[in-house]
Design a protein around this motif. Structure first.
Motif, PDB file in Angstrom:
ATOM      1  N   GLY A 121      30.256  42.977  34.568  1.00 15.13           N
ATOM      2  CA  GLY A 121      30.778  44.042  35.423  1.00 15.13           C
ATOM      3  C   GLY A 121      32.121  44.475  34.871  1.00 15.13           C
ATOM      4  N   ILE A 122      32.207  45.697  34.383  1.00 16.89           N
ATOM      5  CA  ILE A 122      33.416  46.164  33.697  1.00 16.89           C
ATOM      6  C   ILE A 122      34.445  46.666  34.701  1.00 16.89           C
ATOM      7  N   MET A 123      35.593  46.015  34.740  1.00 15.79           N
ATOM      8  CA  MET A 123      36.680  46.423  35.628  1.00 15.79           C
ATOM      9  C   MET A 123      37.713  47.200  34.820  1.00 15.79           C
ATOM     10  N   ALA A 124      37.280  48.324  34.314  1.00 10.27           N
ATOM     11  CA  ALA A 124      38.129  49.164  33.472  1.00 10.27           C
ATOM     12  C   ALA A 124      37.468  50.520  33.313  1.00 10.27           C
ATOM     13  N   VAL A 125      38.256  51.494  32.911  1.00 11.79           N
ATOM     14  CA  VAL A 125      37.735  52.802  32.509  1.00 11.79           C
ATOM     15  C   VAL A 125      37.884  52.893  30.995  1.00 11.79           C
ATOM     16  N   PRO A 126      37.146  53.785  30.333  1.00 13.07           N
ATOM     17  CA  PRO A 126      37.147  53.801  28.866  1.00 13.07           C
ATOM     18  C   PRO A 126      38.522  53.793  28.192  1.00 13.07           C
ATOM     19  N   PRO A 127      39.524  54.540  28.694  1.00 17.91           N
ATOM     20  CA  PRO A 127      40.825  54.502  28.001  1.00 17.91           C
ATOM     21  C   PRO A 127      41.495  53.127  28.014  1.00 17.91           C
ATOM     22  N   MET A 128      41.059  52.221  28.900  1.00 24.32           N
ATOM     23  CA  MET A 128      41.650  50.877  28.970  1.00 24.32           C
ATOM     24  C   MET A 128      41.025  49.917  27.970  1.00 24.32           C
ATOM     25  N   ILE A 129      39.883  50.294  27.401  1.00 16.19           N
ATOM     26  CA  ILE A 129      39.181  49.412  26.477  1.00 16.19           C
ATOM     27  C   ILE A 129      39.949  49.325  25.158  1.00 16.19           C
ATOM     28  N   GLY A 130      40.159  48.085  24.700  1.00 20.06           N
ATOM     29  CA  GLY A 130      40.903  47.889  23.464  1.00 20.06           C
ATOM     30  C   GLY A 130      42.403  47.980  23.622  1.00 20.06           C
ATOM     31  N   ASP A 174      32.104  42.824  40.919  1.00 16.99           N
ATOM     32  CA  ASP A 174      32.415  44.211  40.555  1.00 16.99           C
ATOM     33  C   ASP A 174      32.358  45.125  41.779  1.00 16.99           C
ATOM     34  N   VAL A 175      31.238  45.096  42.485  1.00 17.38           N
ATOM     35  CA  VAL A 175      31.061  45.992  43.630  1.00 17.38           C
ATOM     36  C   VAL A 175      31.989  45.619  44.778  1.00 17.38           C
ATOM     37  N   ALA A 176      32.244  44.315  44.968  1.00  9.21           N
ATOM     38  CA  ALA A 176      33.151  43.900  46.036  1.00  9.21           C
ATOM     39  C   ALA A 176      34.556  44.457  45.797  1.00  9.21           C
ATOM     40  N   LEU A 177      35.059  44.345  44.573  1.00  7.56           N
ATOM     41  CA  LEU A 177      36.394  44.857  44.287  1.00  7.56           C
ATOM     42  C   LEU A 177      36.440  46.386  44.377  1.00  7.56           C
ATOM     43  N   LEU A 178      35.402  47.032  43.878  1.00 13.85           N
ATOM     44  CA  LEU A 178      35.376  48.498  43.950  1.00 13.85           C
ATOM     45  C   LEU A 178      35.248  48.978  45.396  1.00 13.85           C
ATOM     46  N   SER A 179      34.522  48.227  46.216  1.00 16.29           N
ATOM     47  CA  SER A 179      34.416  48.593  47.632  1.00 16.29           C
ATOM     48  C   SER A 179      35.784  48.514  48.301  1.00 16.29           C
ATOM     49  N   ALA A 180      36.544  47.475  47.974  1.00 14.99           N
ATOM     50  CA  ALA A 180      37.896  47.360  48.513  1.00 14.99           C
ATOM     51  C   ALA A 180      38.762  48.516  48.031  1.00 14.99           C
ATOM     52  N   MET A 181      38.586  48.893  46.788  1.00 18.44           N
ATOM     53  CA  MET A 181      39.346  50.019  46.236  1.00 18.44           C
ATOM     54  C   MET A 181      39.076  51.302  47.010  1.00 18.44           C
ATOM     55  N   TYR A 182      37.792  51.582  47.260  1.00 23.19           N
ATOM     56  CA  TYR A 182      37.471  52.810  47.979  1.00 23.19           C
ATOM     57  C   TYR A 182      37.964  52.760  49.429  1.00 23.19           C
ATOM     58  N   GLY A 183      37.972  51.546  50.013  1.00 18.85           N
ATOM     59  CA  GLY A 183      38.538  51.413  51.345  1.00 18.85           C
ATOM     60  C   GLY A 183      40.011  51.774  51.366  1.00 18.85           C
ATOM     61  N   MET A 184      40.749  51.336  50.344  1.00 19.74           N
ATOM     62  CA  MET A 184      42.166  51.701  50.256  1.00 19.74           C
ATOM     63  C   MET A 184      42.328  53.192  49.988  1.00 19.74           C
TER      64      MET A 184
END
Length: 294
Positions: A121-130, A174-184
């Motif tokens: 589960g990737i916790m990043a967007v493409p610009p964060m890779i590398g 992955d989904v648990a953290l993203l769910s918290a993000m959308y709640g915020m």
């Protein structure tokens, strides 16, 4: 690469969307022999220009390396891409966004075909890779042996966090953290909506909102976790549920006065009221978690 430089693990990468392309660039930059495949062949031109080998089929791509990383649109795409491909002896790392149930089913599917399986589960967007300082990382679950063997290679694009042998745990984290993000995000949207019609600069308001969310979130999350683990929801309560529910009419009345819909905060207030009506007024908000469980 000199004679004293250890050989880099060859990698096959299936999928060259924005995330896949970012992964490809980091492995190439680190000196890993890379074979790539994408359903639209033109997407392979850029990594090929940087040194990757573009495969004409998934079968030939998979045959090129023991370590096969998949980063496709969805679980159906993974099944379609690998249909009929020989996976015997392969280490399959699936970074496609899926549900925990799909990850577990895909793990069983891979093992039936002679492959070891690791879900990610990737916790990043493409610009964060590398970019290590960006803080991106990937949750991994499934074969611990596979993870340990390829840990260094998997850590090239982003940090790694192994969360268990249950293949579904990476997707669940992955989904648990993203769910918290959308709640915020929902809470922030409510706050901005309340000030929207007033002579309040949203740019000046933003640091106040960000600082408040940061200050409140850490203690709340840690406290909730401790209470859920202990089963005692009344330990170290600062503002009990009865007090907090008593304040909710003010929030709703303010929203109505500002012409703002309560549809984001109303459901949460409803859960708080249900928990209070069940006789839990001395608790904190941890009991709301139990109401969400079906």
């Amino acid at each position: 690469m000199t004679a004293n430089t250890p050989a880099r693990t060859p990698v096959t990468l299936l999928g060259l969307g924005a995330m896949g392309t970012a992964l490809a660039r980091t492995w190439l930059a680190a000196g890993h022999p890379l074979t790539v495949w994408n359903r639209t062949p033109a997407r392979a031109e850029a990594p090929a220009a940087e040194g990757a080998k573009a495969a004409e089929s998934t079968a030939s791509a998979v045959a090129a390396s023991t370590l096969v990383v998949v980063c496709l649109l969805d679980d159906d795409s993974v099944g379609t891409a690998l249909d009929g491909v020989d996976l015997t002896g392969k280490d399959l790392v699936n970074l496609t966004t899926t549900t925990p149930a799909q990850a577990r089913a895909r793990a069983a599917w891979a093992e039936e075909r002679g492959a070891r399986y690791l879900d990610g589960g990737i916790m990043a967007v493409p610009p964060m890779i590398g970019v290590p300082e960006a803080g991106g990382y990937v949750f991994y679950s499934g074969s611990r042996e596979l993870f340990e063997q390829h840990r260094q290679t998997l850590a090239v694009p982003a940090g790694t966090a192994y969360v268990g042998e249950d293949a579904g745990f990476a997707a669940l984290h992955d989904v648990a953290l993203l769910s918290a993000m959308y709640g915020m995000f929902a809470g922030a949207a409510q706050a901005f909506a309340l000030i929207r019609g007033e002579d309040i600069d949203p740019v000046a308001f933003a640091p106040l909102l960000s600082g408040w969310i940061t200050a409140m979130t850490g203690p709340h999350v840690l406290g909730t976790a401790a209470r859920l683990k202990s089963g005692d929801y009344t330990t170290d309560v600062v503002s009990n549920l009865a007090m907090q529910v008593a304040g909710t009419p003010t929030f709703l009345a303010t929203a109505e006065g500002q012409g703002v819909s309560p549809e984001l905060i109303g459901p949460y207030f409803g859960l708080m009221r249900r928990r209070l009506d069940a006789g839990s007024g001395e608790e904190d908000l941890a009991g709301v978690v139990d109401l969400l469980r079906r």
